[in-house]
Design an enzyme around this catalytic site. Structure first.
Site, PDB file in Angstrom:
ATOM      1  N   CYS A   1      -3.042  10.006  16.117  1.00  0.00           N
ATOM      2  CA  CYS A   1      -1.770  10.080  16.860  1.00  0.00           C
ATOM      3  C   CYS A   1      -1.847  10.861  18.173  1.00  0.00           C
ATOM      4  CB  CYS A   1      -0.709  10.698  15.969  1.00  0.00           C
ATOM      5  SG  CYS A   1      -0.344   9.657  14.557  1.00  0.00           S
TER       6      CYS A   1
HETATM    7  N1  NAD Z   1      -2.220   8.101   9.833  1.00  0.00           N
HETATM    8  C1  NAD Z   1      -1.243   8.820  10.327  1.00  0.00           C
HETATM    9  O1  NAD Z   1      -1.206  10.022  10.166  1.00  0.00           O
HETATM   10  C2  NAD Z   1      -0.111   8.178  11.094  1.00  0.00           C
HETATM   11  C3  NAD Z   1       1.038   8.939  11.361  1.00  0.00           C
HETATM   12  C4  NAD Z   1       2.089   8.362  12.047  1.00  0.00           C
HETATM   13  C5  NAD Z   1       1.983   7.037  12.487  1.00  0.00           C
HETATM   14  N2  NAD Z   1       0.867   6.294  12.236  1.00  0.00           N
HETATM   15  C6  NAD Z   1       0.847   4.905  12.686  1.00  0.00           C
HETATM   16  O2  NAD Z   1       0.980   4.020  11.584  1.00  0.00           O
HETATM   17  C7  NAD Z   1       0.224   2.816  11.798  1.00  0.00           C
HETATM   18  C8  NAD Z   1      -0.746   2.598  10.643  1.00  0.00           C
HETATM   19  O3  NAD Z   1      -1.686   3.667  10.643  1.00  0.00           O
HETATM   20  P1  NAD Z   1      -2.583   4.042   9.380  1.00  0.00           P
HETATM   21  O4  NAD Z   1      -3.097   5.411   9.656  1.00  0.00           O
HETATM   22  O5  NAD Z   1      -1.852   3.777   8.115  1.00  0.00           O
HETATM   23  O6  NAD Z   1      -3.760   2.958   9.514  1.00  0.00           O
HETATM   24  P2  NAD Z   1      -4.926   2.662   8.452  1.00  0.00           P
HETATM   25  O7  NAD Z   1      -6.073   2.180   9.246  1.00  0.00           O
HETATM   26  O8  NAD Z   1      -5.076   3.806   7.505  1.00  0.00           O
HETATM   27  O9  NAD Z   1      -4.349   1.454   7.576  1.00  0.00           O
HETATM   28  C9  NAD Z   1      -4.008   0.227   8.103  1.00  0.00           C
HETATM   29  C10 NAD Z   1      -4.213  -0.850   7.029  1.00  0.00           C
HETATM   30  O10 NAD Z   1      -3.735  -2.080   7.585  1.00  0.00           O
HETATM   31  C11 NAD Z   1      -4.576  -3.128   7.170  1.00  0.00           C
HETATM   32  N3  NAD Z   1      -4.405  -4.238   8.090  1.00  0.00           N
HETATM   33  C12 NAD Z   1      -4.903  -4.413   9.344  1.00  0.00           C
HETATM   34  N4  NAD Z   1      -4.451  -5.574   9.875  1.00  0.00           N
HETATM   35  C13 NAD Z   1      -3.655  -6.145   8.935  1.00  0.00           C
HETATM   36  C14 NAD Z   1      -2.898  -7.345   8.892  1.00  0.00           C
HETATM   37  N5  NAD Z   1      -2.854  -8.182   9.918  1.00  0.00           N
HETATM   38  N6  NAD Z   1      -2.212  -7.634   7.753  1.00  0.00           N
HETATM   39  C15 NAD Z   1      -2.245  -6.806   6.683  1.00  0.00           C
HETATM   40  N7  NAD Z   1      -2.945  -5.634   6.694  1.00  0.00           N
HETATM   41  C16 NAD Z   1      -3.625  -5.306   7.799  1.00  0.00           C
HETATM   42  C17 NAD Z   1      -5.964  -2.513   7.169  1.00  0.00           C
HETATM   43  O11 NAD Z   1      -6.854  -3.222   6.332  1.00  0.00           O
HETATM   44  C18 NAD Z   1      -5.659  -1.085   6.646  1.00  0.00           C
HETATM   45  O12 NAD Z   1      -5.800  -1.015   5.251  1.00  0.00           O
HETATM   46  C19 NAD Z   1      -0.451   2.996  13.145  1.00  0.00           C
HETATM   47  O13 NAD Z   1       0.339   2.381  14.136  1.00  0.00           O
HETATM   48  C20 NAD Z   1      -0.429   4.493  13.358  1.00  0.00           C
HETATM   49  O14 NAD Z   1      -0.388   4.832  14.709  1.00  0.00           O
HETATM   50  C21 NAD Z   1      -0.186   6.838  11.536  1.00  0.00           C
END
Ligand code: NAD
Length: 416
Positions: free
Chosen positions: A260
């Site tokens: 982030c």
């Molecule tokens: N991790 C954090 O602390 C955090 C905090 C706030 C916001 N975010 C935001 O949340 C969003 C997700 O982040 P995350 O950390 O969970 O990511 P991540 O990489 O941990 O998980 C994402 C998942 O989505 C799956 N994926 C990818 N493309 C896909 C599709 N087309 N259909 C179905 N599944 C799909 C992947 O296989 C993966 O398992 C991002 O935009 C991120 O910026 C993350």
């Protein structure tokens, strides 16, 4: 029982699935990674904050992970939690958001609520997601299905704030859309805060992260000149922090990491630049200062070695804690990587210890965690604390190390 499909079962989607299933929703966790889906369905977690037992308890309540988008056609609510990494251009790479939106379009039933949670630039919900979700059916956003943006505020490793007690922002396309999304989140979040539209909710998320980015840069810059002036920045922050209003303490460190803070503010800077033609100067400055911290840490290590009449080249440097946050295993964008690369580039013999990491991937090589922390502490010329994991006995490390450089200001060692 109402049904929700959560697309993307990572750091954000999986805890959301957990909260929803325990609130009585039938939850499908839709993901494109088959091995991940199989692991979840066999009760194995891949996210720090959820144990295998947590997954098993979700499965007992009816949670199912799946790669089959047909789950969407059974769902009253569909939430998108897919990754939005930084693209070459500097804006977010929306490939996964586009893919997920198309998948929803081909399977959506009338009357559903679609919510985007992935962090992105203002306008994404209305300009990118809505047209794609509408593209393969006759349904219209705002009348045939509800559409909203609700930014994720998850803070991995946080013992105090989770989904339930962190207020949730919601901005829908229409009042009805907002209300539908508020109803969903209210079933497991204590306080849901409606905003007037998706753009406000998208921008609020970016303001939160930019605020943090800028304030970390402020104390990082101060840490550098306070050191030169013989002023203890840690005591300065402790002192200023006693003011009960108008001040919020931030602490310096070896740089910013994670998905982030180092990335999201760029989405806003990119959009301001491409739409309006001028820079978002605070973000650019914060980026420059925070990116300079690994170099500064290495420079301080070189000075500590110099005091012992040694060079960086050939010296043994032990790095403690290589994840981007304490007490988790997530290494994304960790500043420990540039610190190690810079030290290796100057000829240092670098080793590392981290209770959460066994193999650490650098640019051109993998390092394996030292087998015995005590022996490694005895052997190192300088021990550098990069991440203060709770399990570290900092007093013990300080008394055993020849030179202990503490970039987190948590011990009696030599502080940043
Ligand atoms: N991790 C954090 O602390 C955090 C905090 C706030 C916001 N975010 C935001 O949340 C969003 C997700 O982040 P995350 O950390 O969970 O990511 P991540 O990489 O941990 O998980 C994402 C998942 O989505 C799956 N994926 C990818 N493309 C896909 C599709 N087309 N259909 C179905 N599944 C799909 C992947 O296989 C993966 O398992 C991002 O935009 C991120 O910026 C993350």
């Amino acid at each position: 029982m109402s049904t929700v499909t959560i697309i993307g079962q990572g750091y954000v989607g999986l805890p959301l699935a957990q909260a929803a299933v325990h609130a009585g929703w039938q939850v499908y966790g839709l993901d494109v990674t088959q091995t991940l889906v199989d692991a979840l369905n066999s009760g194995t977690s891949h996210v720090d904050d959820l144990s295998d037992e947590d997954i098993r308890s979700m499965l007992d309540k009816g949670y199912r992970a799946t790669t089959d988008p047909a789950a969407i056609s059974e769902s009253d609510v569909v939430v998108v939690c897919v990754p939005t990494p930084l693209a070459e251009s500097g804006g977010p790479d929306l490939t996964a958001v586009r893919q997920a939106s198309s998948t929803i379009s081909a399977n959506l039933k009338s009357g559903s609520t679609v919510i985007l949670e992935s962090t992105t630039y203002p306008g994404t919900t209305e300009d990118v997601v809505v047209p794609l979700v509408e593209s393969q059916n006759d349904l219209k956003a705002g009348s045939d299905f509800a559409m909203a943006f609700s930014p994720e505020r998850i803070n991995p490793g946080d013992q105090n704030y989770g989904i339930k007690n962190t207020p949730k922002l919601v901005g829908g396309l229409t009042d009805h859309c907002t209300q539908s999304a508020v109803r969903f989140y209210s079933s497991f979040v204590d306080e849901v805060v409606p905003l007037s539209g998706p753009k406000e909710a998208e921008t609020a998320k970016l303001l939160e992260n930019t605020f943090r980015h800028v304030n970390i840069a402020l104390v990082n810059e101060m840490a550098k000149f306070c050191h030169e002036m013989g002023i203890d920045i840690w005591e300065v922050i402790r002192g200023a922090g006693t003011k009960p209003f108008g001040f919020m303490p931030f602490t310096p460190g070896p740089g910013v990491g994670g998905h982030c803070i180092p990335i999201d503010p760029n989405y806003l800077a990119y959009q301001v630049k491409s739409e309006l033609g001028y820079p978002f100067r605070f973000v650019e400055l914060a980026q420059e200062i925070n990116n300079s911290m690994p170099e500064y840490v290495v420079d301080r290590v070189a000075r500590l070695l110099n005091d012992q009449e040694r060079s960086v080249k050939g010296s043994k440097i032990l790095l403690l804690g290589v994840t981007y946050k304490p007490d988790i295993a997530d290494q994304r964008e960790s500043p420990a990587v540039p610190v190690a690369e810079l030290l290796l580039g100057r000829g240092a013999r670098v080793s590392f210890h981290d209770p959460h990491v066994t193999t650490w991937r650098l640019e051109n090589q993998d390092l394996t965690v030292v087998p015995d922390l005590g022996v490694a502490l005895d052997e190192a010329d300088v021990v550098v604390l990069l991440q203060a994991h709770r399990s570290y006995d900092l007093q013990g490390i300080h008394s055993r190390a020849k030179v202990f450089f503490d970039t987190r200001g948590k011990s009696e060692g030599i502080k940043l």
